[in-house]
Design a protein around this motif. Sequence first.
Motif, PDB file in Angstrom:
ATOM      1  N   MET A  48       0.835  -1.201   0.000  1.00 60.30           N
ATOM      2  CA  MET A  48       0.000   0.000   0.000  1.00 60.30           C
ATOM      3  C   MET A  48       0.874   1.257   0.000  1.00 60.30           C
ATOM      4  N   GLU A  49       1.977   1.210   0.730  1.00 59.19           N
ATOM      5  CA  GLU A  49       2.928   2.323   0.740  1.00 59.19           C
ATOM      6  C   GLU A  49       3.477   2.580  -0.666  1.00 59.19           C
ATOM      7  N   PHE A  50       3.838   1.501  -1.356  1.00 58.65           N
ATOM      8  CA  PHE A  50       4.382   1.626  -2.711  1.00 58.65           C
ATOM      9  C   PHE A  50       3.381   2.338  -3.625  1.00 58.65           C
ATOM     10  N   LEU A  51       2.119   1.928  -3.559  1.00 59.46           N
ATOM     11  CA  LEU A  51       1.086   2.577  -4.368  1.00 59.46           C
ATOM     12  C   LEU A  51       0.963   4.056  -4.023  1.00 59.46           C
ATOM     13  N   ALA A  52       0.902   4.343  -2.727  1.00 61.55           N
ATOM     14  CA  ALA A  52       0.715   5.731  -2.294  1.00 61.55           C
ATOM     15  C   ALA A  52       1.852   6.629  -2.766  1.00 61.55           C
ATOM     16  N   LYS A  53       3.081   6.137  -2.666  1.00 59.14           N
ATOM     17  CA  LYS A  53       4.227   6.955  -3.062  1.00 59.14           C
ATOM     18  C   LYS A  53       4.347   7.098  -4.575  1.00 59.14           C
ATOM     19  N   GLU A  54       4.090   6.003  -5.291  1.00 60.64           N
ATOM     20  CA  GLU A  54       4.171   6.060  -6.754  1.00 60.64           C
ATOM     21  C   GLU A  54       3.093   6.981  -7.322  1.00 60.64           C
ATOM     22  N   ILE A  55       1.897   6.906  -6.775  1.00 62.35           N
ATOM     23  CA  ILE A  55       0.770   7.690  -7.292  1.00 62.35           C
ATOM     24  C   ILE A  55       0.789   9.111  -6.752  1.00 62.35           C
ATOM     25  N   GLY A  56       1.142   9.257  -5.479  1.00 63.05           N
ATOM     26  CA  GLY A  56       1.117  10.579  -4.864  1.00 63.05           C
ATOM     27  C   GLY A  56       2.311  11.440  -5.200  1.00 63.05           C
ATOM     28  N   GLY A  57       3.461  10.812  -5.395  1.00 61.46           N
ATOM     29  CA  GLY A  57       4.668  11.577  -5.703  1.00 61.46           C
ATOM     30  C   GLY A  57       4.966  12.608  -4.626  1.00 61.46           C
ATOM     31  N   ASP A  58       5.293  13.818  -5.047  1.00 62.74           N
ATOM     32  CA  ASP A  58       5.667  14.885  -4.113  1.00 62.74           C
ATOM     33  C   ASP A  58       4.466  15.536  -3.442  1.00 62.74           C
ATOM     34  N   ASP A  59       3.267  15.142  -3.840  1.00 60.25           N
ATOM     35  CA  ASP A  59       2.065  15.781  -3.305  1.00 60.25           C
ATOM     36  C   ASP A  59       1.451  15.030  -2.128  1.00 60.25           C
ATOM     37  N   VAL A  60       2.080  13.931  -1.718  1.00 57.38           N
ATOM     38  CA  VAL A  60       1.578  13.207  -0.551  1.00 57.38           C
ATOM     39  C   VAL A  60       2.703  13.003   0.462  1.00 57.38           C
ATOM     40  N   GLU A  61       2.324  12.897   1.705  1.00 59.56           N
ATOM     41  CA  GLU A  61       3.224  12.513   2.789  1.00 59.56           C
ATOM     42  C   GLU A  61       2.751  11.142   3.249  1.00 59.56           C
ATOM     43  N   VAL A  62       3.580  10.115   3.050  1.00 65.01           N
ATOM     44  CA  VAL A  62       3.163   8.739   3.326  1.00 65.01           C
ATOM     45  C   VAL A  62       3.885   8.203   4.562  1.00 65.01           C
ATOM     46  N   THR A  63       3.111   7.655   5.479  1.00 67.79           N
ATOM     47  CA  THR A  63       3.660   6.970   6.646  1.00 67.79           C
ATOM     48  C   THR A  63       3.102   5.560   6.666  1.00 67.79           C
ATOM     49  N   THR A  64       3.932   4.585   7.031  1.00 67.41           N
ATOM     50  CA  THR A  64       3.520   3.185   7.007  1.00 67.41           C
ATOM     51  C   THR A  64       3.388   2.637   8.416  1.00 67.41           C
ATOM     52  N   LEU A  65       2.306   1.894   8.663  1.00 71.23           N
ATOM     53  CA  LEU A  65       2.068   1.326   9.990  1.00 71.23           C
ATOM     54  C   LEU A  65       2.970   0.128  10.279  1.00 71.23           C
ATOM     55  N   THR A  66       3.343  -0.609   9.232  1.00 70.34           N
ATOM     56  CA  THR A  66       4.164  -1.818   9.398  1.00 70.34           C
ATOM     57  C   THR A  66       5.620  -1.486   9.116  1.00 70.34           C
ATOM     58  N   GLU A  67       6.483  -1.694  10.096  1.00 70.69           N
ATOM     59  CA  GLU A  67       7.897  -1.363   9.932  1.00 70.69           C
ATOM     60  C   GLU A  67       8.596  -2.355   9.007  1.00 70.69           C
ATOM     61  N   PRO A  68       9.674  -1.929   8.335  1.00 66.99           N
ATOM     62  CA  PRO A  68      10.448  -2.843   7.494  1.00 66.99           C
ATOM     63  C   PRO A  68      10.926  -4.051   8.293  1.00 66.99           C
ATOM     64  N   GLY A  69      10.711  -5.240   7.758  1.00 71.70           N
ATOM     65  CA  GLY A  69      11.140  -6.453   8.444  1.00 71.70           C
ATOM     66  C   GLY A  69      10.091  -7.056   9.345  1.00 71.70           C
ATOM     67  N   GLN A  70       9.008  -6.315   9.606  1.00 73.84           N
ATOM     68  CA  GLN A  70       7.927  -6.838  10.445  1.00 73.84           C
ATOM     69  C   GLN A  70       6.950  -7.630   9.595  1.00 73.84           C
ATOM     70  N   GLU A  71       6.565  -8.821  10.068  1.00 71.67           N
ATOM     71  CA  GLU A  71       5.585  -9.626   9.340  1.00 71.67           C
ATOM     72  C   GLU A  71       4.221  -8.930   9.473  1.00 71.67           C
ATOM     73  N   PRO A  72       3.651  -8.447   8.358  1.00 74.52           N
ATOM     74  CA  PRO A  72       2.451  -7.602   8.453  1.00 74.52           C
ATOM     75  C   PRO A  72       1.240  -8.277   9.078  1.00 74.52           C
ATOM     76  N   HIS A  73       1.109  -9.617   8.902  1.00 75.77           N
ATOM     77  CA  HIS A  73      -0.040 -10.309   9.472  1.00 75.77           C
ATOM     78  C   HIS A  73      -0.089 -10.159  10.989  1.00 75.77           C
ATOM     79  N   ASP A  74       1.084  -9.963  11.622  1.00 79.87           N
ATOM     80  CA  ASP A  74       1.183  -9.952  13.083  1.00 79.87           C
ATOM     81  C   ASP A  74       1.030  -8.564  13.702  1.00 79.87           C
TER      82      ASP A  74
END
Length: 346
Positions: A48-74
Amino acid sequence: MNVRRLIPTAALATATVLGVTALSGCSSDAADKNNEGKLDVVASFYPMEFLAKEIGGDDVEVTTLTEPGQEPHDLEISAKQTAQLENADAALFLKGLQPSVDEAIGQSGIKTKIDAASLTSLEKHGNEVGGSTDKHAEHDEHGSEDEHGHEDEHGHEGEEGHEGHTHETPGGKDPHIWLDPVRYAEVAEGVGKAFAKADPDHKATYEKNTAALVKKLKGLDTDFKNGLKNTASKAKVFITTHAAFGYLAERYGLTEEAISGLDPESEPSANRVKDLQEMAKADGVTTVFYETLVSDKTAKTLAKDAKLKTDVLDPVEGITEKSRGDDYIEVMRSNLAALQKSLGAK
């Protein structure tokens, strides 16, 4: 973009210059000042972060709830993240993948809630890949009844392995839609429209960026289609740790056999392991695939017992230093290369 994703949370909490003051519990006024003129988007996990950044570009500020390396299901949502959601303009998530995220977003007063699962078609997979009722089946050159019959032949033993899993959408459907570039492109188009509605001042930019991303995803789809068309393996069967690749298998005429079901943490039954060993021998399977964010112990044990090789097939749920690529597109191309090698692509 990747640099920011790899900054530790502790650093992010103090890096007010990056416009993520909400993480440190500061006032929403400070966050609004830093993000002035930008759409503040909270993404649930990397796809979801990838989509937001690719589509939003410089016009969005994106923050991700799941940290890198964290299994998202958990993921369990923290109090800070709950407050962060309240201060955001939009939330982009995939309902059914992360129950705590679904609950937090559902209870929040956030104005724009974008559920990726509602932007394309979902199906039931688990260990029974195939039997497609996909409305996009006409796009899939490989979706013949014979191949689906072959897939079902191997799938009937898998029910025990994934019964009762929670990592499914309501109705027990598979949420791993981003691993099918065609479905992911449909989600991208829906996200672009949602961003344009939420932030009409930058509509033209969102439309342009969405079109560029969809073009990339269509190119990726073409590469998978051509790259997996002719293989030495007639059965085109591959074994994975958990059933994340049902949509990809369906799209390109492959059969995924998962050690576990949709839940990456579940333990397979002894019968399931025995069935996989017999199937691997019968169908000429060469490789057991494991993931970067989940333990490889079960995969390596099965591979050793069945005298098979191991390799990585990444469900792209997060990007870390172990990932075979810096973003979704690069990791998916690495996945294609791994499948080609495993299946003896010509």
